[in-house]
Design an enzyme around this catalytic site. Structure first.
Site, PDB file in Angstrom:
ATOM      1  CB  THR A 135      -0.906   0.000   1.238  1.00 21.65           C
ATOM      2  OG1 THR A 135      -1.788  -1.113   1.147  1.00 21.65           O
ATOM      3  CG2 THR A 135      -1.710   1.279   1.355  1.00 21.65           C
ATOM      4  CB  THR A 188      -4.564  -7.984   8.107  1.00 25.58           C
ATOM      5  OG1 THR A 188      -3.277  -8.576   8.184  1.00 25.58           O
ATOM      6  CG2 THR A 188      -5.609  -9.061   7.848  1.00 25.58           C
ATOM      7  N   GLY A 189      -6.382  -5.615   6.014  1.00 22.15           N
ATOM      8  CA  GLY A 189      -7.411  -4.592   6.028  1.00 22.15           C
ATOM      9  C   GLY A 189      -8.596  -4.883   6.910  1.00 22.15           C
TER      10      GLY A 189
END
Length: 275
Positions: A135, A188-189
Site C-alpha cells: 500500500t 490486513t485490512g
C-alpha cells in the site's frame, strides 16, 4: 493512446493486484486534519490516479465515499484521467494471481509477491517479499500546523470483487486531525477495520493523554496483533513527532523535513521516533 505507466513497485495504480475474476479494484482516501473533511473512492478500475479522485470527492462534493461506477463517473465529470482497466496489469501480478487461484486464498501483497519475485531475481531483495507491504501512504504536517493523510491501494490478490479494505475507510486505514495526528495504515485490512486503528490512535492521544509513539505502538503491537492482524502504519503528530510501528519483518518508509536530507528505512532498527 494509452499513457505511459508509472512504477509498478507497489500495490497502487499501475502494478495493482488482481481480483479473483482477474480485474483491478482500486481504493484511495485523503483527509484534511484542519477541517476533518475527507474524501475516498473504492472499487474503481478506470481512474488512473485514485487519490486525485478521492481529493475531488472531498473538495467538490458533499460526500465522503464514492464507489465503483459512480465514483468513476464523478471522476470523469471532474476532468480526471480515465484509462482502460488493462492499464493497471503487469505480468508479475498475473502470476501472483495464478498461484493464489491454485490455493483458493486471498493474499496480501507482501505474501503473494514472494512467489513471483524470488524465483526471477538472483539477488536477494532488500526486504523479503513475504514481509513487504505494498500500500502507498503519506502523512504531512505543514508550517502552519495543519495535518493531512492519504492512502492508496489495490487491495488483496484474489480478493472477491466488491471487497473494500481499510484504506478508503476514514478512521480505519486513514485519519488526520490537527489536534492529534495524521495516520496512514497498511496490512490486513479487515482487522484494521475491526480495530478502527487510525482513529483509535488519535483517540488514545486525545482522551488518554498518550504520546503518538506510545499510542501507535500499543495499537499495532498489542491490539492489532491480538486480532491476528499484520501490518503497520506511518504517522506524524501536531508537534512533528513521527512514528512507524509495524509487526512484520519490515516496512518501506521514509521522511523528509525542511532543510534536512530525506531519510529512509526498511527494517525495525529505524522504528523508534525520529525527531
Amino acid at each position: 493512446m494509452n499513457p505511459k505507466p508509472s512504477s509498478p513497485s507497489f500495490n497502487a495504480g499501475y502494478g495493482a493486484v488482481f481480483t479473483h475474476e482477474g480485474t483491478h479494484e482500486l481504493d484511495a482516501a485523503i483527509m484534511d486534519g484542519a477541517t476533518l473533511r475527507a474524501g475516498a473512492v473504492a472499487c474503481v478500475s478506470r481512474v488512473r490516479r485514485p487519490l486525485r479522485a478521492a481529493r475531488a470527492v472531498m473538495e467538490r462534493s458533499e460526500h465522503v465515499l464514492l464507489v465503483a461506477a459512480g465514483a468513476e463517473a464523478f471522476a470523469q465529470a471532474c476532468g480526471l484521467e480515465l484509462v482502460d482497466p488493462a492499464f493497471f496489469s503487469t505480468d508479475a501480478r498475473r502470476t501472483q494471481l495464478q498461484h493464489a487461484l491454485s490455493t483458493d486464498k486471498s493474499m496480501m501483497d507482501h505474501d503473494g509477491a514472494a512467489l513471483v519475485f524470488r524465483a526471477s531475481n538472483t539477488l536477494a531483495a532488500p526486504l523479503l517479499e513475504s514481509s513487504k507491504l505494498g500500500t502507498v501512504g503519506a502523512v504531512a504536517l505543514d508550517r502552519h500546523g495543519n495535518l493531512a493523510a492519504a492512502t492508496s491501494t489495490g487491495g488483496m490478490t484474489n480478493k472477491r470483487c466488491g471487497r473494500v479494505g481499510d484504506s478508503p475507510l476514514i478512521g480505519a486505514g486513514t485519519y488526520a486531525d490537527n489536534r492529534t495526528a495524521a495516520i496512514s495504515c497498511t496490512g490486513t485490512g479487515e482487522v484494521f477495520i475491526r480495530g478502527v486503528v487510525a482513529y483509535d490512535i488519535c483517540a488514545r492521544m486525545a482522551y488518554g493523554g498518550q504520546t503518538l509513539d506510545v499510542a501507535a505502538h500499543e495499537v499495532v503491537m498489542k491490539t492489532l496483533a491480538a486480532l491476528g492482524g499484520r501490518g503497520g502504519l506511518i504517522a506524524v503528530d501536531a508537534q512533528g513527532h513521527l512514528s512507524f510501528p509495524f509487526n512484520t519483518e519490515g516496512m518501506y518508509r521514509g521522511h523528509a523535513r525542511l532543510g534536512e536530507a530525506p531519510q529512509t528505512a526498511i527494517f525495525a532498527e529505524g522504528r523508534a521516533r525520529i525527531k
